[in-house]
Design a protein around this motif. Structure first.
Motif, PDB file in Angstrom:
ATOM      1  N   LEU A  42      56.605  14.546  65.419  1.00 18.73           N
ATOM      2  CA  LEU A  42      55.873  16.013  64.263  1.00 18.73           C
ATOM      3  C   LEU A  42      54.940  15.573  63.637  1.00 18.73           C
ATOM      4  O   LEU A  42      53.370  15.426  63.421  1.00 18.73           O
ATOM      5  N   GLN A  43      55.186  14.806  63.171  1.00 18.26           N
ATOM      6  CA  GLN A  43      54.346  14.025  61.956  1.00 18.26           C
ATOM      7  C   GLN A  43      52.646  13.214  62.307  1.00 18.26           C
ATOM      8  O   GLN A  43      52.282  13.351  61.489  1.00 18.26           O
ATOM      9  N   GLU A  44      53.522  12.599  63.250  1.00 15.10           N
ATOM     10  CA  GLU A  44      52.153  11.867  64.391  1.00 15.10           C
ATOM     11  C   GLU A  44      50.832  12.967  64.795  1.00 15.10           C
ATOM     12  O   GLU A  44      50.177  13.001  64.227  1.00 15.10           O
ATOM     13  N   LYS A  45      51.280  14.414  65.241  1.00 18.38           N
ATOM     14  CA  LYS A  45      51.063  14.935  65.449  1.00 18.38           C
ATOM     15  C   LYS A  45      50.182  15.846  65.260  1.00 18.38           C
ATOM     16  O   LYS A  45      48.841  15.701  65.082  1.00 18.38           O
ATOM     17  N   VAL A  46      50.973  16.148  63.612  1.00 23.30           N
ATOM     18  CA  VAL A  46      50.150  16.551  62.459  1.00 23.30           C
ATOM     19  C   VAL A  46      49.029  16.064  62.173  1.00 23.30           C
ATOM     20  O   VAL A  46      47.671  16.420  61.403  1.00 23.30           O
ATOM     21  N   ILE A  56      53.547  14.276  56.233  1.00 23.08           N
ATOM     22  CA  ILE A  56      55.662  14.083  56.113  1.00 23.08           C
ATOM     23  C   ILE A  56      55.831  15.752  56.441  1.00 23.08           C
ATOM     24  O   ILE A  56      55.138  16.408  55.661  1.00 23.08           O
ATOM     25  N   PHE A  57      56.870  15.834  56.389  1.00 20.37           N
ATOM     26  CA  PHE A  57      57.249  16.545  57.346  1.00 20.37           C
ATOM     27  C   PHE A  57      58.731  17.266  55.795  1.00 20.37           C
ATOM     28  O   PHE A  57      59.153  16.443  54.956  1.00 20.37           O
ATOM     29  N   VAL A  58      58.691  18.605  54.969  1.00 24.75           N
ATOM     30  CA  VAL A  58      59.364  18.740  54.434  1.00 24.75           C
ATOM     31  C   VAL A  58      59.822  20.650  54.720  1.00 24.75           C
ATOM     32  O   VAL A  58      59.103  21.093  55.541  1.00 24.75           O
ATOM     33  N   PRO A  59      60.864  20.868  53.639  1.00 22.57           N
ATOM     34  CA  PRO A  59      61.002  22.081  53.931  1.00 22.57           C
ATOM     35  C   PRO A  59      60.408  23.696  53.906  1.00 22.57           C
ATOM     36  O   PRO A  59      60.600  24.265  54.611  1.00 22.57           O
ATOM     37  N   SER A  60      59.256  23.028  52.966  1.00 20.81           N
ATOM     38  CA  SER A  60      58.670  23.913  52.539  1.00 20.81           C
ATOM     39  C   SER A  60      57.255  24.144  52.248  1.00 20.81           C
ATOM     40  O   SER A  60      57.217  23.175  51.599  1.00 20.81           O
ATOM     41  N   GLY A  61      56.742  25.436  52.479  1.00 21.24           N
ATOM     42  CA  GLY A  61      55.241  25.608  51.806  1.00 21.24           C
ATOM     43  C   GLY A  61      54.933  24.776  50.917  1.00 21.24           C
ATOM     44  O   GLY A  61      53.790  24.143  50.165  1.00 21.24           O
ATOM     45  N   THR A  62      55.885  25.887  49.632  1.00 21.63           N
ATOM     46  CA  THR A  62      55.744  25.317  47.924  1.00 21.63           C
ATOM     47  C   THR A  62      56.194  24.487  48.014  1.00 21.63           C
ATOM     48  O   THR A  62      55.455  23.177  47.121  1.00 21.63           O
ATOM     49  N   SER A 195      44.313  16.012  50.524  1.00 26.72           N
ATOM     50  CA  SER A 195      45.740  16.614  51.309  1.00 26.72           C
ATOM     51  C   SER A 195      45.889  18.238  51.649  1.00 26.72           C
ATOM     52  O   SER A 195      44.493  18.604  51.241  1.00 26.72           O
ATOM     53  N   VAL A 196      46.066  17.908  51.947  1.00 30.20           N
ATOM     54  CA  VAL A 196      46.757  19.459  53.024  1.00 30.20           C
ATOM     55  C   VAL A 196      48.045  19.447  53.312  1.00 30.20           C
ATOM     56  O   VAL A 196      48.699  19.034  53.725  1.00 30.20           O
ATOM     57  N   SER A 197      48.160  20.887  52.870  1.00 28.28           N
ATOM     58  CA  SER A 197      49.903  21.486  53.291  1.00 28.28           C
ATOM     59  C   SER A 197      49.800  22.548  54.863  1.00 28.28           C
ATOM     60  O   SER A 197      48.522  23.108  54.911  1.00 28.28           O
ATOM     61  N   VAL A 198      50.226  22.286  55.296  1.00 32.06           N
ATOM     62  CA  VAL A 198      50.080  23.370  56.783  1.00 32.06           C
ATOM     63  C   VAL A 198      51.601  23.609  56.909  1.00 32.06           C
ATOM     64  O   VAL A 198      53.069  23.113  56.519  1.00 32.06           O
ATOM     65  N   CYS A 199      51.400  24.541  57.605  1.00 30.18           N
ATOM     66  CA  CYS A 199      53.327  25.994  57.295  1.00 30.18           C
ATOM     67  C   CYS A 199      53.529  26.001  59.441  1.00 30.18           C
ATOM     68  O   CYS A 199      52.378  26.148  60.042  1.00 30.18           O
ATOM     69  N   LEU A 200      55.319  25.363  59.292  1.00 31.56           N
ATOM     70  CA  LEU A 200      55.071  25.751  60.864  1.00 31.56           C
ATOM     71  C   LEU A 200      56.034  27.625  60.897  1.00 31.56           C
ATOM     72  O   LEU A 200      55.763  27.615  61.651  1.00 31.56           O
ATOM     73  N   ALA A 206      57.833  29.351  63.774  1.00 31.88           N
ATOM     74  CA  ALA A 206      59.463  27.904  63.412  1.00 31.88           C
ATOM     75  C   ALA A 206      60.196  28.509  62.480  1.00 31.88           C
ATOM     76  O   ALA A 206      59.461  29.365  61.810  1.00 31.88           O
ATOM     77  N   PRO A 207      61.743  28.375  62.119  1.00 34.73           N
ATOM     78  CA  PRO A 207      62.506  29.352  61.871  1.00 34.73           C
ATOM     79  C   PRO A 207      62.208  28.440  60.147  1.00 34.73           C
ATOM     80  O   PRO A 207      62.212  28.593  59.026  1.00 34.73           O
ATOM     81  N   VAL A 208      61.832  27.419  59.953  1.00 31.80           N
ATOM     82  CA  VAL A 208      61.492  26.256  58.773  1.00 31.80           C
ATOM     83  C   VAL A 208      60.420  25.241  59.223  1.00 31.80           C
ATOM     84  O   VAL A 208      59.853  24.684  60.631  1.00 31.80           O
ATOM     85  N   GLY A 209      59.516  24.933  58.126  1.00 36.49           N
ATOM     86  CA  GLY A 209      59.436  23.367  57.950  1.00 36.49           C
ATOM     87  C   GLY A 209      57.604  23.991  57.946  1.00 36.49           C
ATOM     88  O   GLY A 209      56.873  24.664  58.010  1.00 36.49           O
ATOM     89  N   SER A 210      57.429  22.858  56.634  1.00 38.00           N
ATOM     90  CA  SER A 210      56.041  22.469  56.611  1.00 38.00           C
ATOM     91  C   SER A 210      55.264  20.833  56.198  1.00 38.00           C
ATOM     92  O   SER A 210      56.470  20.357  56.679  1.00 38.00           O
ATOM     93  N   LEU A 211      53.997  21.054  55.760  1.00 33.52           N
ATOM     94  CA  LEU A 211      53.586  19.544  56.398  1.00 33.52           C
ATOM     95  C   LEU A 211      52.803  18.971  54.867  1.00 33.52           C
ATOM     96  O   LEU A 211      52.098  19.878  54.921  1.00 33.52           O
ATOM     97  N   VAL A 212      52.818  17.759  54.440  1.00 38.45           N
ATOM     98  CA  VAL A 212      51.379  17.421  53.994  1.00 38.45           C
ATOM     99  C   VAL A 212      50.621  16.320  54.711  1.00 38.45           C
ATOM    100  O   VAL A 212      52.180  16.286  55.372  1.00 38.45           O
ATOM    101  N   ALA A 213      49.621  16.362  54.713  1.00 37.84           N
ATOM    102  CA  ALA A 213      48.885  15.400  55.032  1.00 37.84           C
ATOM    103  C   ALA A 213      47.871  14.598  54.535  1.00 37.84           C
ATOM    104  O   ALA A 213      47.167  15.527  53.560  1.00 37.84           O
TER     105      ALA A 213
END
Ligand code: TLP
Length: 346
Positions: A42-46, A56-62, A195-200, A206-213
Protein backbone atom coordinates in the motif's frame (compact mmCIF):
# COMPACT_ATOMS: atom_id res chain seq x y z
CA UNK A 1 -34.09 -1.35 3.71
CA UNK A 2 -31.58 0.78 5.61
CA UNK A 3 -32.63 2.47 8.85
CA UNK A 4 -31.11 5.84 7.94
CA UNK A 5 -29.90 7.68 4.88
CA UNK A 6 -26.66 8.97 6.31
CA UNK A 7 -25.46 12.22 4.74
CA UNK A 8 -23.37 13.37 7.72
CA UNK A 9 -20.03 12.44 6.16
CA UNK A 10 -18.34 10.20 3.63
CA UNK A 11 -16.58 8.61 6.61
CA UNK A 12 -19.71 6.58 7.50
CA UNK A 13 -19.42 3.98 4.73
CA UNK A 14 -19.21 0.27 5.57
CA UNK A 15 -16.76 -2.01 3.72
CA UNK A 16 -18.36 -3.78 0.74
CA UNK A 17 -18.39 -7.62 0.64
CA UNK A 18 -15.55 -7.56 -1.94
CA UNK A 19 -13.51 -5.25 0.29
CA UNK A 20 -14.11 -7.51 3.27
CA UNK A 21 -12.95 -10.48 1.20
CA UNK A 22 -9.72 -8.62 0.33
CA UNK A 23 -9.26 -7.95 4.06
CA UNK A 24 -9.82 -11.60 4.98
CA UNK A 25 -7.35 -12.76 2.37
CA UNK A 26 -4.64 -10.20 3.26
CA UNK A 27 -1.15 -11.45 4.06
CA UNK A 28 0.00 -9.82 7.27
CA UNK A 29 3.11 -9.34 9.43
CA UNK A 30 4.27 -7.04 12.22
CA UNK A 31 4.38 -3.60 10.63
CA UNK A 32 6.36 -2.07 13.50
CA UNK A 33 9.14 -4.41 12.27
CA UNK A 34 8.31 -3.28 8.71
CA UNK A 35 7.22 -6.86 7.96
CA UNK A 36 3.65 -6.48 6.79
CA UNK A 37 3.71 -7.17 3.03
CA UNK A 38 0.26 -5.66 2.48
CA UNK A 39 1.16 -2.42 4.27
CA UNK A 40 4.42 -2.24 2.31
CA UNK A 41 2.50 -2.72 -0.94
CA UNK A 42 0.00 0.00 0.00
CA UNK A 43 2.77 2.44 0.95
CA UNK A 44 4.59 1.83 -2.34
CA UNK A 45 1.38 2.18 -4.30
CA UNK A 46 0.41 5.50 -2.70
CA UNK A 47 3.96 6.89 -3.05
CA UNK A 48 3.80 5.98 -6.75
CA UNK A 49 0.35 7.53 -7.21
CA UNK A 50 1.55 10.75 -5.58
CA UNK A 51 4.92 10.77 -7.37
CA UNK A 52 6.78 10.80 -4.04
CA UNK A 53 9.77 8.71 -2.88
CA UNK A 54 7.91 7.17 0.04
CA UNK A 55 4.70 7.09 2.05
CA UNK A 56 3.69 5.78 5.46
CA UNK A 57 0.41 4.27 6.68
CA UNK A 58 -1.21 5.91 9.72
CA UNK A 59 -4.55 5.41 11.52
CA UNK A 60 -6.25 8.72 10.64
CA UNK A 61 -6.20 11.85 8.54
CA UNK A 62 -5.69 13.83 11.71
CA UNK A 63 -2.56 11.88 12.56
CA UNK A 64 -1.34 12.24 8.97
CA UNK A 65 -1.67 16.04 9.08
CA UNK A 66 -0.22 16.30 12.56
CA UNK A 67 2.77 14.11 11.72
CA UNK A 68 3.48 16.27 8.68
CA UNK A 69 3.27 19.47 10.75
CA UNK A 70 5.44 17.97 13.51
CA UNK A 71 8.05 16.71 11.04
CA UNK A 72 8.34 20.02 9.17
CA UNK A 73 8.49 22.42 12.13
CA UNK A 74 10.18 23.36 15.41
CA UNK A 75 8.23 24.61 18.47
CA UNK A 76 7.58 28.34 18.12
CA UNK A 77 7.39 28.23 14.33
CA UNK A 78 4.47 29.73 12.48
CA UNK A 79 2.34 27.83 9.99
CA UNK A 80 0.25 29.70 7.42
CA UNK A 81 -3.17 28.13 6.96
CA UNK A 82 -6.69 29.08 5.92
CA UNK A 83 -9.09 30.06 8.73
CA UNK A 84 -11.61 27.29 8.03
CA UNK A 85 -9.01 24.55 7.47
CA UNK A 86 -9.25 21.11 9.06
CA UNK A 87 -5.99 21.12 11.07
CA UNK A 88 -6.86 24.48 12.64
CA UNK A 89 -10.52 23.74 13.46
CA UNK A 90 -11.14 20.03 13.70
CA UNK A 91 -8.02 18.35 15.07
CA UNK A 92 -8.47 19.13 18.74
CA UNK A 93 -5.79 21.83 18.87
CA UNK A 94 -3.21 19.11 18.21
CA UNK A 95 -0.68 21.31 16.41
CA UNK A 96 -0.34 23.56 19.44
CA UNK A 97 -0.21 20.65 21.87
CA UNK A 98 2.02 18.26 19.92
CA UNK A 99 4.19 20.52 17.76
CA UNK A 100 4.14 23.79 19.75
CA UNK A 101 3.54 25.78 16.59
CA UNK A 102 1.22 28.72 16.12
CA UNK A 103 -1.05 29.13 13.14
CA UNK A 104 -1.30 32.32 11.13
CA UNK A 105 -4.84 31.99 9.79
CA UNK A 106 -5.77 33.73 6.55
CA UNK A 107 -9.32 34.14 5.29
CA UNK A 108 -9.81 32.46 1.92
CA UNK A 109 -12.73 32.22 -0.45
CA UNK A 110 -14.31 28.80 0.06
CA UNK A 111 -11.00 27.78 1.62
CA UNK A 112 -8.84 28.96 -1.28
CA UNK A 113 -6.06 31.49 -0.64
CA UNK A 114 -4.40 34.05 -2.91
CA UNK A 115 -0.60 33.90 -3.19
CA UNK A 116 -0.46 37.65 -2.37
CA UNK A 117 -2.14 36.97 1.02
CA UNK A 118 0.51 34.40 1.82
CA UNK A 119 3.31 36.67 0.68
CA UNK A 120 2.08 39.40 3.04
CA UNK A 121 1.82 36.96 5.94
CA UNK A 122 5.42 35.72 5.76
CA UNK A 123 7.33 37.14 8.72
CA UNK A 124 10.43 39.24 8.19
CA UNK A 125 13.71 37.77 9.38
CA UNK A 126 13.78 39.56 12.74
CA UNK A 127 14.17 38.03 16.21
CA UNK A 128 10.88 39.62 17.37
CA UNK A 129 8.86 37.42 15.06
CA UNK A 130 8.14 33.73 14.90
CA UNK A 131 9.80 31.88 12.04
CA UNK A 132 7.35 31.23 9.20
CA UNK A 133 8.10 27.64 8.23
CA UNK A 134 5.19 25.97 6.52
CA UNK A 135 2.13 26.64 4.36
CA UNK A 136 -0.78 24.17 4.66
CA UNK A 137 -3.33 23.82 1.85
CA UNK A 138 -6.43 21.61 1.71
CA UNK A 139 -7.74 20.02 -1.51
CA UNK A 140 -10.64 19.49 -1.72
CA UNK A 141 -11.52 21.98 0.98
CA UNK A 142 -13.97 20.50 3.47
CA UNK A 143 -15.37 23.67 5.08
CA UNK A 144 -15.16 25.38 1.70
CA UNK A 145 -17.89 22.95 0.53
CA UNK A 146 -15.63 20.42 -1.20
CA UNK A 147 -14.07 23.19 -3.27
CA UNK A 148 -11.20 22.33 -5.57
CA UNK A 149 -7.92 24.23 -5.27
CA UNK A 150 -7.12 25.26 -8.83
CA UNK A 151 -3.82 23.63 -9.76
CA UNK A 152 -2.39 26.91 -11.12
CA UNK A 153 -3.06 28.48 -7.71
CA UNK A 154 -1.33 25.62 -5.91
CA UNK A 155 1.63 25.97 -8.29
CA UNK A 156 1.85 29.72 -7.70
CA UNK A 157 1.68 29.31 -3.92
CA UNK A 158 4.28 26.56 -4.04
CA UNK A 159 6.69 28.63 -6.19
CA UNK A 160 6.27 31.52 -3.79
CA UNK A 161 6.83 29.29 -0.75
CA UNK A 162 9.92 27.70 -2.28
CA UNK A 163 11.37 31.08 -3.23
CA UNK A 164 11.00 32.14 0.44
CA UNK A 165 12.41 28.91 1.86
CA UNK A 166 9.02 27.68 3.17
CA UNK A 167 7.66 24.16 2.99
CA UNK A 168 4.20 23.18 1.72
CA UNK A 169 1.92 20.52 3.17
CA UNK A 170 -1.18 19.47 1.26
CA UNK A 171 -4.08 18.00 3.24
CA UNK A 172 -5.39 15.74 0.52
CA UNK A 173 -7.94 13.83 2.60
CA UNK A 174 -10.18 14.17 -0.48
CA UNK A 175 -7.52 14.69 -3.15
CA UNK A 176 -9.07 11.76 -5.04
CA UNK A 177 -12.29 13.76 -5.41
CA UNK A 178 -10.40 16.75 -6.78
CA UNK A 179 -8.57 14.49 -9.20
CA UNK A 180 -11.67 12.73 -10.51
CA UNK A 181 -13.56 16.03 -10.87
CA UNK A 182 -10.79 17.75 -12.84
CA UNK A 183 -8.97 14.89 -14.55
CA UNK A 184 -5.74 16.18 -12.96
CA UNK A 185 -3.75 13.23 -11.59
CA UNK A 186 -2.94 13.10 -7.85
CA UNK A 187 0.81 13.30 -8.60
CA UNK A 188 0.28 16.50 -10.61
CA UNK A 189 -1.21 18.12 -7.51
CA UNK A 190 1.34 16.49 -5.20
CA UNK A 191 4.38 17.72 -7.14
CA UNK A 192 3.78 21.17 -5.65
CA UNK A 193 3.88 20.00 -2.04
CA UNK A 194 6.69 18.72 0.17
CA UNK A 195 4.24 16.44 1.92
CA UNK A 196 0.76 15.19 1.16
CA UNK A 197 -1.72 13.43 3.42
CA UNK A 198 -4.43 11.29 1.84
CA UNK A 199 -7.33 9.32 3.34
CA UNK A 200 -8.73 5.94 2.38
CA UNK A 201 -11.63 6.16 4.81
CA UNK A 202 -13.58 9.03 3.25
CA UNK A 203 -15.01 8.80 -0.28
CA UNK A 204 -12.96 5.68 -1.04
CA UNK A 205 -14.95 3.67 1.48
CA UNK A 206 -12.18 1.89 3.44
CA UNK A 207 -12.95 1.50 7.15
CA UNK A 208 -9.69 3.04 8.44
CA UNK A 209 -6.47 4.54 7.23
CA UNK A 210 -4.54 7.47 5.85
CA UNK A 211 -1.04 7.98 4.51
CA UNK A 212 1.57 10.72 4.48
CA UNK A 213 3.84 10.93 1.44
CA UNK A 214 7.03 12.85 0.78
CA UNK A 215 10.79 12.42 0.33
CA UNK A 216 12.46 9.37 1.87
CA UNK A 217 14.24 11.46 4.53
CA UNK A 218 11.01 13.23 5.43
CA UNK A 219 9.14 9.93 5.76
CA UNK A 220 11.90 8.56 8.02
CA UNK A 221 11.29 11.53 10.30
CA UNK A 222 7.52 10.94 10.16
CA UNK A 223 8.14 7.28 11.02
CA UNK A 224 9.95 8.28 14.23
CA UNK A 225 7.11 10.62 15.25
CA UNK A 226 4.46 8.06 14.30
CA UNK A 227 6.00 5.80 16.95
CA UNK A 228 6.05 8.70 19.41
CA UNK A 229 2.37 9.52 18.73
CA UNK A 230 1.41 5.86 19.23
CA UNK A 231 0.51 5.30 15.61
CA UNK A 232 2.66 2.21 14.99
CA UNK A 233 0.29 -0.67 14.28
CA UNK A 234 1.05 -4.39 14.08
CA UNK A 235 -0.71 -6.90 11.74
CA UNK A 236 -2.39 -3.99 10.04
CA UNK A 237 -2.29 -5.47 6.55
CA UNK A 238 -5.83 -6.48 7.35
CA UNK A 239 -6.91 -2.84 6.95
CA UNK A 240 -4.23 -1.87 4.43
CA UNK A 241 -5.85 -4.48 2.15
CA UNK A 242 -9.10 -2.51 2.30
CA UNK A 243 -7.13 0.57 1.26
CA UNK A 244 -5.54 -1.19 -1.72
CA UNK A 245 -8.97 -2.46 -2.73
CA UNK A 246 -10.41 1.05 -2.42
CA UNK A 247 -7.65 2.60 -4.55
CA UNK A 248 -8.15 -0.07 -7.23
CA UNK A 249 -11.95 0.02 -7.33
CA UNK A 250 -13.41 3.14 -5.75
CA UNK A 251 -11.68 6.13 -7.31
CA UNK A 252 -13.46 6.43 -10.66
CA UNK A 253 -16.86 5.93 -9.05
CA UNK A 254 -16.40 9.17 -7.06
CA UNK A 255 -17.91 10.81 -10.16
CA UNK A 256 -21.25 9.33 -9.12
CA UNK A 257 -20.94 10.95 -5.68
CA UNK A 258 -20.29 14.29 -7.35
CA UNK A 259 -23.39 13.89 -9.51
CA UNK A 260 -25.49 13.02 -6.45
CA UNK A 261 -24.17 16.08 -4.60
CA UNK A 262 -25.01 18.33 -7.55
CA UNK A 263 -28.50 16.84 -7.72
CA UNK A 264 -28.99 17.48 -4.00
CA UNK A 265 -27.78 21.07 -4.40
CA UNK A 266 -30.13 21.73 -7.32
CA UNK A 267 -33.07 20.27 -5.36
CA UNK A 268 -32.27 22.35 -2.28
CA UNK A 269 -31.90 25.46 -4.41
CA UNK A 270 -35.57 25.13 -5.39
CA UNK A 271 -36.70 25.32 -1.76
CA UNK A 272 -37.63 28.86 -0.84
CA UNK A 273 -35.39 30.32 1.87
CA UNK A 274 -32.49 27.92 1.31
CA UNK A 275 -29.31 29.73 0.47
CA UNK A 276 -27.06 27.71 -1.81
CA UNK A 277 -25.28 28.22 -5.11
CA UNK A 278 -25.35 24.86 -6.90
CA UNK A 279 -22.54 26.11 -9.15
CA UNK A 280 -20.26 26.00 -6.12
CA UNK A 281 -20.82 22.28 -5.59
CA UNK A 282 -17.78 20.84 -7.34
CA UNK A 283 -17.37 17.47 -5.61
CA UNK A 284 -19.24 15.45 -2.94
CA UNK A 285 -19.89 18.11 -0.28
CA UNK A 286 -22.96 20.35 -0.14
CA UNK A 287 -23.15 23.21 2.36
CA UNK A 288 -26.23 25.39 2.60
CA UNK A 289 -27.62 28.08 4.87
CA UNK A 290 -31.11 28.34 6.32
CA UNK A 291 -30.73 31.66 8.18
CA UNK A 292 -33.73 33.10 6.30
CA UNK A 293 -36.08 30.33 7.44
CA UNK A 294 -36.11 31.10 11.16
CA UNK A 295 -34.89 27.57 11.92
CA UNK A 296 -31.59 26.42 13.35
CA UNK A 297 -29.43 23.69 11.87
CA UNK A 298 -29.94 21.49 14.95
CA UNK A 299 -33.74 21.78 14.64
CA UNK A 300 -33.50 20.71 11.01
CA UNK A 301 -31.18 17.86 12.00
CA UNK A 302 -33.70 16.60 14.57
CA UNK A 303 -36.67 16.85 12.16
CA UNK A 304 -34.75 15.17 9.36
CA UNK A 305 -33.73 12.34 11.67
CA UNK A 306 -37.40 11.63 12.37
CA UNK A 307 -37.77 11.18 8.61
CA UNK A 308 -34.81 8.80 8.46
CA UNK A 309 -32.17 11.20 7.11
CA UNK A 310 -29.01 12.06 9.07
CA UNK A 311 -27.36 15.42 8.39
CA UNK A 312 -24.55 17.44 9.96
CA UNK A 313 -25.05 20.97 11.35
CA UNK A 314 -22.04 23.11 10.41
CA UNK A 315 -22.65 26.19 12.54
CA UNK A 316 -25.93 27.72 13.76
CA UNK A 317 -27.72 27.95 10.44
CA UNK A 318 -25.45 26.00 8.11
CA UNK A 319 -25.84 22.36 7.21
CA UNK A 320 -23.37 20.04 5.52
CA UNK A 321 -24.34 17.03 3.43
CA UNK A 322 -21.81 14.59 2.00
CA UNK A 323 -22.51 11.97 -0.66
CA UNK A 324 -20.68 8.62 -0.72
CA UNK A 325 -20.93 5.04 -1.89
CA UNK A 326 -23.57 4.05 0.66
CA UNK A 327 -26.19 6.53 -0.61
CA UNK A 328 -28.03 5.78 -3.83
CA UNK A 329 -29.74 8.12 -6.30
CA UNK A 330 -33.07 7.00 -4.80
CA UNK A 331 -31.80 7.92 -1.33
CA UNK A 332 -31.06 11.41 -2.63
CA UNK A 333 -34.65 11.72 -3.89
CA UNK A 334 -35.96 10.53 -0.51
CA UNK A 335 -33.71 13.04 1.30
CA UNK A 336 -34.90 15.89 -0.95
CA UNK A 337 -38.52 14.97 -0.29
CA UNK A 338 -37.83 15.07 3.47
CA UNK A 339 -36.08 18.44 3.12
CA UNK A 340 -39.08 19.84 1.22
CA UNK A 341 -41.31 18.80 4.13
CA UNK A 342 -39.00 20.04 6.92
CA UNK A 343 -37.68 23.26 5.43
CA UNK A 344 -40.73 25.48 5.64
CA UNK A 345 -40.23 29.16 6.51
CA UNK A 346 -41.81 29.96 9.89
N1 TLP B 1 -13.11 15.37 8.40
C1 TLP B 1 -14.30 14.89 9.03
C2 TLP B 1 -14.61 15.71 10.28
O1 TLP B 1 -13.50 15.81 11.10
C3 TLP B 1 -15.12 17.09 9.98
C4 TLP B 1 -15.45 14.92 8.05
O2 TLP B 1 -16.48 14.32 8.37
O3 TLP B 1 -15.31 15.54 6.98
N2 TLP B 1 -8.59 16.58 6.59
C5 TLP B 1 -9.81 16.84 6.10
C6 TLP B 1 -9.96 17.80 4.97
C7 TLP B 1 -10.93 16.19 6.63
O4 TLP B 1 -12.13 16.48 6.14
C8 TLP B 1 -10.77 15.27 7.68
C9 TLP B 1 -11.95 14.57 8.29
C10 TLP B 1 -9.47 15.04 8.16
C11 TLP B 1 -8.40 15.71 7.58
C12 TLP B 1 -9.19 14.12 9.33
O5 TLP B 1 -9.43 12.80 9.04
P1 TLP B 1 -9.74 11.73 10.21
O6 TLP B 1 -11.18 11.89 10.54
O7 TLP B 1 -9.40 10.43 9.56
O8 TLP B 1 -8.84 12.04 11.34
Amino acid sequence: MKEFIDLRSDTVTKPTPAMRKAMTDAEVGDDVFGEDPTVNALQEKVARMLGKEASIFVPSGTMANQLAIKSHTQPGDEVIIETTSHPYNFEGGASAALSGIQFNCLQGIRGILEPSQIEEAIRPDDHHFPVTRLVCLENTHNRGGGSIYPIERIAEISRLARSKGLLVHLDGARLWNASVATGIKPHEYAQWADSVSVCLSKGLGAPVGSLVAGSRTFIERVHRFRKMFGGGMRQVGIIAAAGIYALDHHIERLKEDHQKAKHLALGLHEIQGVSIDPECVETNIVIFDIAEMGMTATQVRDEMKKKGVLIHPFGRTQIRLVTHLDVSKEDIETALKAFREVLRPS
